[in-house]
Scaffold this motif. Structure first.
Motif, short mmCIF file in Angstrom:
data_model
loop_
_atom_site.label_atom_id
_atom_site.label_comp_id
_atom_site.label_asym_id
_atom_site.label_seq_id
_atom_site.Cartn_x
_atom_site.Cartn_y
_atom_site.Cartn_z
N MET A 1 14.25 -10.81 12.03
CA MET A 1 13.95 -9.82 11.00
C MET A 1 13.33 -10.47 9.78
O MET A 1 12.32 -9.99 9.23
N ASP A 2 13.90 -11.58 9.32
CA ASP A 2 13.36 -12.28 8.15
C ASP A 2 11.91 -12.69 8.37
O ASP A 2 11.05 -12.53 7.49
N ALA A 3 11.64 -13.22 9.56
CA ALA A 3 10.29 -13.69 9.86
C ALA A 3 9.30 -12.53 9.92
O ALA A 3 8.19 -12.61 9.37
N TYR A 4 9.71 -11.42 10.58
CA TYR A 4 8.79 -10.29 10.70
C TYR A 4 8.53 -9.64 9.34
O TYR A 4 7.39 -9.31 9.00
N LEU A 5 9.58 -9.46 8.56
CA LEU A 5 9.45 -8.81 7.26
C LEU A 5 8.56 -9.63 6.34
O LEU A 5 7.75 -9.07 5.57
N ALA A 6 8.69 -10.95 6.38
CA ALA A 6 7.87 -11.81 5.52
C ALA A 6 6.39 -11.63 5.81
O ALA A 6 5.56 -11.50 4.89
N VAL A 7 6.05 -11.59 7.07
CA VAL A 7 4.63 -11.41 7.46
C VAL A 7 4.15 -10.01 7.12
O VAL A 7 3.06 -9.83 6.57
N ALA A 8 4.97 -9.00 7.42
CA ALA A 8 4.58 -7.61 7.16
C ALA A 8 4.43 -7.35 5.66
O ALA A 8 3.49 -6.67 5.23
N TRP A 9 5.35 -7.89 4.86
CA TRP A 9 5.29 -7.69 3.41
C TRP A 9 4.03 -8.30 2.83
O TRP A 9 3.42 -7.73 1.92
N ALA A 10 3.63 -9.45 3.33
CA ALA A 10 2.42 -10.12 2.83
C ALA A 10 1.17 -9.28 3.11
O ALA A 10 0.17 -9.41 2.39
N LYS A 11 1.23 -8.39 4.11
CA LYS A 11 0.07 -7.57 4.48
C LYS A 11 0.19 -6.14 3.94
O LYS A 11 -0.62 -5.28 4.31
N ARG A 12 1.15 -5.87 3.07
CA ARG A 12 1.41 -4.50 2.62
C ARG A 12 0.19 -3.89 1.92
O ARG A 12 -0.61 -4.59 1.30
N LYS A 13 0.15 -2.58 2.00
CA LYS A 13 -0.94 -1.83 1.36
C LYS A 13 -0.68 -1.74 -0.15
O LYS A 13 0.46 -1.51 -0.57
N PRO A 14 -1.69 -1.91 -0.98
CA PRO A 14 -1.49 -1.79 -2.43
C PRO A 14 -1.03 -0.39 -2.83
O PRO A 14 -1.42 0.61 -2.21
N PRO B 1 10.75 -6.34 -0.68
CA PRO B 1 11.02 -6.28 0.77
C PRO B 1 12.33 -5.57 1.09
O PRO B 1 12.43 -4.87 2.10
N GLU B 2 13.33 -5.76 0.23
CA GLU B 2 14.63 -5.11 0.45
C GLU B 2 14.49 -3.59 0.40
O GLU B 2 15.08 -2.87 1.22
N GLN B 3 13.74 -3.09 -0.58
CA GLN B 3 13.50 -1.65 -0.66
C GLN B 3 12.72 -1.15 0.56
O GLN B 3 12.95 -0.03 1.04
N ALA B 4 11.81 -1.98 1.05
CA ALA B 4 11.03 -1.59 2.23
C ALA B 4 11.94 -1.37 3.43
O ALA B 4 11.76 -0.41 4.20
N ILE B 5 12.95 -2.22 3.60
CA ILE B 5 13.89 -2.07 4.72
C ILE B 5 14.72 -0.81 4.55
O ILE B 5 14.99 -0.08 5.52
N VAL B 6 15.14 -0.52 3.31
CA VAL B 6 15.94 0.69 3.06
C VAL B 6 15.13 1.93 3.45
O VAL B 6 15.61 2.80 4.18
N LEU B 7 13.89 2.02 2.96
CA LEU B 7 13.08 3.19 3.27
C LEU B 7 12.71 3.23 4.75
O LEU B 7 12.70 4.31 5.37
N ALA B 8 12.44 2.08 5.34
CA ALA B 8 12.10 2.04 6.76
C ALA B 8 13.26 2.52 7.62
O ALA B 8 13.06 3.15 8.66
#
Length: 327
Positions: free
Chosen positions: A170-183, A190-197
């Motif tokens: 999870m840590d590895a996937y979230l790090a990569v996904a967060w780096a590619k997030r839409k502006p 990232p923590e908020q992203a997991i809550v909403l996801a």
């Protein structure tokens, strides 16, 4: 007399030659012929096992007829590759030659713990406890810390070690996904992203709707509207297990840090372990002005920009439920 001795010597030589041929045939047949096992047997080869100790394990399991013969023939006919530790499933009648290749190839029994998308952590722990071959106690992992997937393990692995791998994934996937997030997305960490996801995961019936559902919740967060997600009301009651009944009015009014009917903003933490697609949807939501959605009777949802449109859609949904005898 000399001719007689020569004939005797020739006869002995012929017999010895035939004996060698027969012995060679038996050896080759014993190596490449069908093994003794009538049914599939399981053999556990420990770390540091030698050919001799592995042969004894195979004999005890009934996979080979003789540990001594297996070891002897392996030295003559087998390769010198290292035997690998692990749990092996030996098919019926597997030859000694193929048994050695199996152990040298490391084709161990594949054991899996499966974590479906949206599984709460209490059910992840349930799966770990039930997994045959895992050992040791394990606490309920932090909610939202596990990446849903299938995780391989070997007999004797600890449950804690498997949880660690799940969390590292999870840590590895979230790090990569967060780096590619839409502006301009509605979450700032990232923590908020997991809550909403986790909410998107629990509210989505069709994979194709994830980005649109994420857009609705993002729009609501920006406007300061309550998210009004039923799964957030249920989570404090069951910790993610099925509720098994309708939500009570008192539960919709409860202020407990999770209920998004009674409080504005994100819950205090995730309500499940979201999968990759839901994380991606939150970090790259669809382009939409919709603020509402309701079930459409097909497993999906119908979306609306205004409350008037939403109320009309709700009436249609109630009519469907009445027709089904659900109300």
């Amino acid at each position: 007399m000399a001719n007689s001795g020569a004939r005797k010597f020739g006869c002995f030589g012929l017999i010895a030659g035939l004996a060698l041929i027969v012995a060679a045939f038996l050896a080759v047949h014993g190596w490449g012929g069908a093994g003794p096992a009538k049914h599939t047997v399981t053999v556990d080869i420990p770390q540091g096992a030698t050919l001799a100790s592995a042969a004894r394990d195979l004999e005890r399991a009934g996979a080979v007829r003789s540990a001594f013969r297996f070891r002897l023939l392996a030295r003559f006919f087998g390769s010198h590759d290292t035997i690998r530790a692990g749990e092996y499933r030996i098919p019926p009648r597997l030859s000694a030659a193929d048994t050695l290749k199996l152990l040298q190839g490391g084709k161990t029994i594949q054991r899996l713990v499966v974590v479906p998308e949206g599984y709460p952590s209490v059910m992840v722990r349930d799966a770990l406890i039930k997994a045959d071959g895992l050992v040791g106690p394990v606490a309920v992992p932090a909610e939202g810390s596990i990446l849903p997937d299938s995780y391989a393990f070997e007999r004797g692995d600890t449950r804690v070690s498997v949880v660690k791998r799940m969390q590292q994934a999870m840590d590895a996937y979230l790090a990569v996904a967060w780096a590619k997030r839409k502006p301009g997305i509605a979450v700032s960490t990232p923590e908020q992203a997991i809550v909403l996801a986790s909410i998107v995961e629990k509210e989505t019936g069709k994979p194709s709707e994830r980005r649109q559902v994420a857009a609705v919740y993002g729009n609501r967060l920006r406007l300061g509207m309550p998210l009004q997600a039923d799964p957030t009301t249920i989570y404090p009651i069951t910790r993610g297990r099925p509720l098994g009944r309708r939500i009570l009015r008192s539960e919709l009014q409860a202020k407990n840090g999770y209920n998004t009917y009674a409080e504005i903003g994100l819950p205090r933490g995730p309500i499940a372990n979201p999968g990759r697609a839901s994380i991606d949807a939150v970090l790259d939501p669809g382009t939409s002005k919709a603020l509402y959605f309701v079930a459409d009777g097909t497993g999906g949802h119908v979306f609306a920009d205004t409350l008037a449109e939403h109320n009309a859609n709700v009436k249609k949904w109630y009519a469907i439920r009445h027709a089904r005898g659900e109300m």
